[in-house]
Design an enzyme around this catalytic site. Structure first.
Site, PDB file in Angstrom:
ATOM      1  CE  LYS A  22      -1.861   1.684   4.040  1.00 49.19           C
ATOM      2  NZ  LYS A  22      -1.593   3.114   4.297  1.00 49.19           N
ATOM      3  CG  ASN A  23       2.112   2.858   3.543  1.00 48.18           C
ATOM      4  OD1 ASN A  23       0.970   3.210   3.223  1.00 48.18           O
ATOM      5  ND2 ASN A  23       2.449   2.605   4.808  1.00 48.18           N
ATOM      6  CB  CYS A 116      -4.926   6.375  10.410  1.00 51.61           C
ATOM      7  SG  CYS A 116      -5.499   4.996   9.430  1.00 51.61           S
ATOM      8  NE  ARG A 121      -0.202  10.277   9.995  1.00 55.97           N
ATOM      9  CZ  ARG A 121      -0.621   9.334   9.155  1.00 55.97           C
ATOM     10  NH1 ARG A 121      -1.889   9.007   9.130  1.00 55.97           N
ATOM     11  NH2 ARG A 121       0.200   8.728   8.340  1.00 55.97           N
ATOM     12  N   PRO A 122       1.788  16.510  11.586  1.00 63.60           N
ATOM     13  CG  PRO A 122       3.478  17.602  12.749  1.00 63.60           C
ATOM     14  CD  PRO A 122       2.555  16.437  12.829  1.00 63.60           C
ATOM     15  CB  ILE A 123       2.583  18.472   6.179  1.00 63.05           C
ATOM     16  CG1 ILE A 123       1.910  19.850   6.071  1.00 63.05           C
ATOM     17  CG2 ILE A 123       1.517  17.388   6.238  1.00 63.05           C
ATOM     18  CD1 ILE A 123       1.227  20.063   4.705  1.00 63.05           C
ATOM     19  CG  ASP A 124       6.892  20.116  10.776  1.00 64.18           C
ATOM     20  OD1 ASP A 124       6.032  19.224  10.970  1.00 64.18           O
ATOM     21  OD2 ASP A 124       8.046  20.043  11.220  1.00 64.18           O
ATOM     22  CG  ASP A 304       2.426   1.306   9.587  1.00 63.60           C
ATOM     23  OD1 ASP A 304       2.091   2.221  10.357  1.00 63.60           O
ATOM     24  OD2 ASP A 304       2.834   1.499   8.433  1.00 63.60           O
ATOM     25  NE  ARG A 396      -7.385   4.615   4.696  1.00 66.59           N
ATOM     26  CZ  ARG A 396      -6.586   5.378   5.408  1.00 66.59           C
ATOM     27  NH1 ARG A 396      -6.949   5.777   6.596  1.00 66.59           N
ATOM     28  NH2 ARG A 396      -5.422   5.777   4.946  1.00 66.59           N
TER      29      ARG A 396
HETATM   30  N1  EPU Z   1       6.158  14.194  11.480  1.00 63.24           N
HETATM   31  C1  EPU Z   1       6.256  15.520  11.821  1.00 63.24           C
HETATM   32  N2  EPU Z   1       6.382  16.432  10.796  1.00 63.24           N
HETATM   33  C2  EPU Z   1       6.374  16.065   9.496  1.00 63.24           C
HETATM   34  C3  EPU Z   1       6.280  14.714   9.168  1.00 63.24           C
HETATM   35  C4  EPU Z   1       6.153  13.788  10.182  1.00 63.24           C
HETATM   36  O1  EPU Z   1       6.261  15.889  12.996  1.00 63.24           O
HETATM   37  O2  EPU Z   1       6.463  16.942   8.641  1.00 63.24           O
HETATM   38  C5  EPU Z   1       6.012  13.172  12.539  1.00 63.24           C
HETATM   39  C6  EPU Z   1       4.636  12.486  12.472  1.00 63.24           C
HETATM   40  O3  EPU Z   1       3.657  13.230  13.191  1.00 63.24           O
HETATM   41  C7  EPU Z   1       4.916  11.152  13.088  1.00 63.24           C
HETATM   42  C8  EPU Z   1       6.360  10.863  12.631  1.00 63.24           C
HETATM   43  O4  EPU Z   1       6.938  12.129  12.312  1.00 63.24           O
HETATM   44  O5  EPU Z   1       4.874  11.252  14.463  1.00 63.24           O
HETATM   45  C9  EPU Z   1       6.500   9.929  11.439  1.00 63.24           C
HETATM   46  O6  EPU Z   1       5.747  10.424  10.351  1.00 63.24           O
HETATM   47  P1  EPU Z   1       6.068  10.035   8.839  1.00 63.24           P
HETATM   48  O7  EPU Z   1       6.071  11.281   8.042  1.00 63.24           O
HETATM   49  O8  EPU Z   1       7.265   9.143   8.779  1.00 63.24           O
HETATM   50  O9  EPU Z   1       4.794   9.191   8.465  1.00 63.24           O
HETATM   51  P2  EPU Z   1       3.848   9.328   7.197  1.00 63.24           P
HETATM   52  O10 EPU Z   1       4.649   9.556   5.980  1.00 63.24           O
HETATM   53  O11 EPU Z   1       2.751  10.259   7.510  1.00 63.24           O
HETATM   54  C10 EPU Z   1       3.964   6.792   6.563  1.00 63.24           C
HETATM   55  C11 EPU Z   1       2.943   5.709   6.352  1.00 63.24           C
HETATM   56  C12 EPU Z   1       2.338   5.323   7.689  1.00 63.24           C
HETATM   57  C13 EPU Z   1       3.457   4.849   8.608  1.00 63.24           C
HETATM   58  C14 EPU Z   1       4.547   5.928   8.731  1.00 63.24           C
HETATM   59  C15 EPU Z   1       5.740   5.493   9.541  1.00 63.24           C
HETATM   60  C16 EPU Z   1       2.131   6.249   4.159  1.00 63.24           C
HETATM   61  C17 EPU Z   1       1.030   6.730   3.308  1.00 63.24           C
HETATM   62  N3  EPU Z   1       1.913   6.210   5.463  1.00 63.24           N
HETATM   63  O12 EPU Z   1       3.242   7.889   7.156  1.00 63.24           O
HETATM   64  O13 EPU Z   1       1.452   4.243   7.418  1.00 63.24           O
HETATM   65  O14 EPU Z   1       2.934   4.602   9.882  1.00 63.24           O
HETATM   66  O15 EPU Z   1       4.998   6.317   7.422  1.00 63.24           O
HETATM   67  O16 EPU Z   1       6.285   4.340   9.002  1.00 63.24           O
HETATM   68  O17 EPU Z   1       3.186   5.860   3.659  1.00 63.24           O
HETATM   69  C18 EPU Z   1      -0.355   2.815   7.840  1.00 63.24           C
HETATM   70  O18 EPU Z   1      -0.082   2.237   6.772  1.00 63.24           O
HETATM   71  O19 EPU Z   1      -1.178   2.351   8.672  1.00 63.24           O
HETATM   72  C19 EPU Z   1       0.311   4.075   8.136  1.00 63.24           C
HETATM   73  C20 EPU Z   1      -0.143   4.927   9.047  1.00 63.24           C
END
Ligand code: EPU
Length: 419
Positions: A22-23, A116, A121-124, A304, A396
């Site tokens: 999926k990811n 989820c 989950r900020p995008i900073d 996960d 999903r």
């Molecule tokens: N974070 C920040 N700022 C950012 C980005 C992340 O503070 O700009 C924090 C997040 O809040 C979190 C941590 O850093 O606490 C890790 O976030 P990351 O960005 O690595 O996760 P993601 O890209 O949002 C992907 C997977 C998730 C999986 C995580 C960690 C996708 C679409 N999603 O999320 O998958 O848990 O990496 O491996 O690839 C799932 O499949 O159930 C799922 C949630």
């Protein structure tokens, strides 16, 4: 609302074939927008996150052809149209489109992505990447408007190895001028999958799989065919299920290295598991030992798989401690597990599990994808009948769930009920 009706405690045997990741898929599809030529993806998982991405592609005027497990994308008439919030808020990966549209058109308008509700989950970190490459960002009520006169490579030091920010940085810099260096990059196999496809399309990306990725921007990318890697989280989930109630259960089409942190833990617990080149065999055992788990970025123990492994820990003798270091809200399955007879205490990021306890059926609710998987595993082991509500979350991320489970002997039925 969709619900699962599960009669538990039937031994599961036979073979489960793992689908595409999926990811990976949710990042590969937006990455395809970087080329004007046709791209074929194979081993595409049949899950609702992909159906939602396809709806978004239609908004962008991408021609999509779907045929059993393969997806052909023709982006020759791509348009930089606005993806409505109702769609982009459904999944986290919608913000990968921000990066591909930015790379192609130097401007994009999109709402904060969904996903989820397992933390803020900020995008900073992604915004930091865009700024480093020369973008200006306006944000009002979660609507982002990002623009650049031109995108120019830069060195980016991520504050944490974010999967999303790493993928976004790779996508947006593949067509930027000059060199981009991502330090403290995430190392997940899905990122490698994206880089392998982009390199096959003519991108110049090195170092993926390590924490320093170097991208030399190119002017154009061409079409390709790409086969998606197996889903390590789906593989891990069925492996845990096998450890709970499997009899010679085969988990087929896997890359064992991708789930090594999990299989090492299972071996430490005393699970009977045989690892082969692209499959494994797992049996449930009595007298499993408790273990401690700390979630980490790859190659550490995947967050996960944290929720899915908790029901197995409740069968182990002694105290297991789980430390969820990635997300602040990934224990929403626990009250429901306790309702099913477990003894789990949550304090902040730490869950303490006292076992062994007996699982019994009940009425529970999936609050997010992996919480749903956790409750599903518990229900398949539990004595009696379980109803799991809101299973849209589970669908999903787990393809052909009912067929895969029914084929190995589970008594499970999907029903649609009025809310
Ligand atoms: N974070 C920040 N700022 C950012 C980005 C992340 O503070 O700009 C924090 C997040 O809040 C979190 C941590 O850093 O606490 C890790 O976030 P990351 O960005 O690595 O996760 P993601 O890209 O949002 C992907 C997977 C998730 C999986 C995580 C960690 C996708 C679409 N999603 O999320 O998958 O848990 O990496 O491996 O690839 C799932 O499949 O159930 C799922 C949630």
């Amino acid at each position: 609302m969709k619900v699962l009706e599960v009669d538990g405690n039937y031994p599961l045997t036979g073979s489960v074939r793992i689908g595409g990741a999926k990811n990976s898929a949710v990042a590969l599809i937006p990455a395809c927008l970087l080329s004007n030529e046709s791209i074929t993806l194979t081993n595409v998982p049949d899950i609702s996150d992909i159906s939602n991405l396809i709806k978004m592609l239609e908004h962008l005027n991408v021609k999509v052809n779907i045929a059993s497990g393969s997806l052909v994308l023709d982006c020759s008439s791509l348009e930089n149209n606005f993806i409505p919030n109702e769609l982009s808020s459904k999944i986290r990966a919608s913000y990968y489109f921000m990066s591909s549209l930015l790379a192609r058109f130097k401007s994009v308008k999109m709402y904060f992505p969904g996903g989820c509700k397992i933390g803020a989950r900020p995008i900073d970190q992604t915004l930091k990447v865009y700024k480093a490459l020369g973008c200006t960002i306006k944000e009002e009520n979660n609507l982002f408007e990002i623009k650049a006169d031109s995108l120019t490579g830069n060195t980016i030091n991520l504050d944490m190895p974010s999967v999303g920010a790493t993928v976004n940085a790779i996508i947006v810099s593949s067509l930027a001028k000059g060199t981009t260096i991502i330090n403290n990059a995430a190392r997940e196999p899905e990122i490698e999958d994206v880089c392998n496809m982009l390199n096959d399309m003519g991108a110049k990306i090195e170092g993926f799989g390590t924490s320093k990725i170097v991208i030399n921007g190119v002017e154009k990318l061409h079409g390709t065919n790409h086969n998606i890697i197996p889903d390590r989280i789906e593989a891990g989930t069925y492996t845990i299920l096998g450890a709970m109630i499997g009899t010679y259960l085969k988990i087929d089409n896997i890359i064992p290295l991708h789930i090594k942190a999990l299989t090492d833990k299972l071996i430490e617990m005393g699970v009977d598991i045989e690892l082969h080149e692209d499959y494994l065999i797992v049996n449930s055992s009595n007298n499993l030992k408790s273990v401690d788990i700390e979630t980490k970025g790859y190659p550490g123990f995947a967050t996960d798989l944290q929720q899915p492994i908790v029901p197995l820990l409740t069968l182990c003798k002694g105290k297991s401690i789980v430390n969820e270091t990635i997300y602040e809200n990934r224990y929403m399955n626990i009250p429901y597990l306790n309702k099913m007879g477990t003894n789990i205490n949550v304090n902040g990021r730490i869950a303490t599990i006292l076992g062994p306890t007996k699982l019994k059926g009940g009425i529970v609710e999936a609050t997010d994808l992996r919480a749903g998987a956790s409750l599903l595993l518990a229900s398949l082991k539990a004595e009696g009948h379980t109803t799991i509500k809101n299973i849209e979350h589970i669908l999903r991320g787990y393809e052909n769930l009912i067929d895969k489970l029914t084929n190995i002997g589970a008594k499970i039925e999907l029903k649609e009920i009025d809310e």
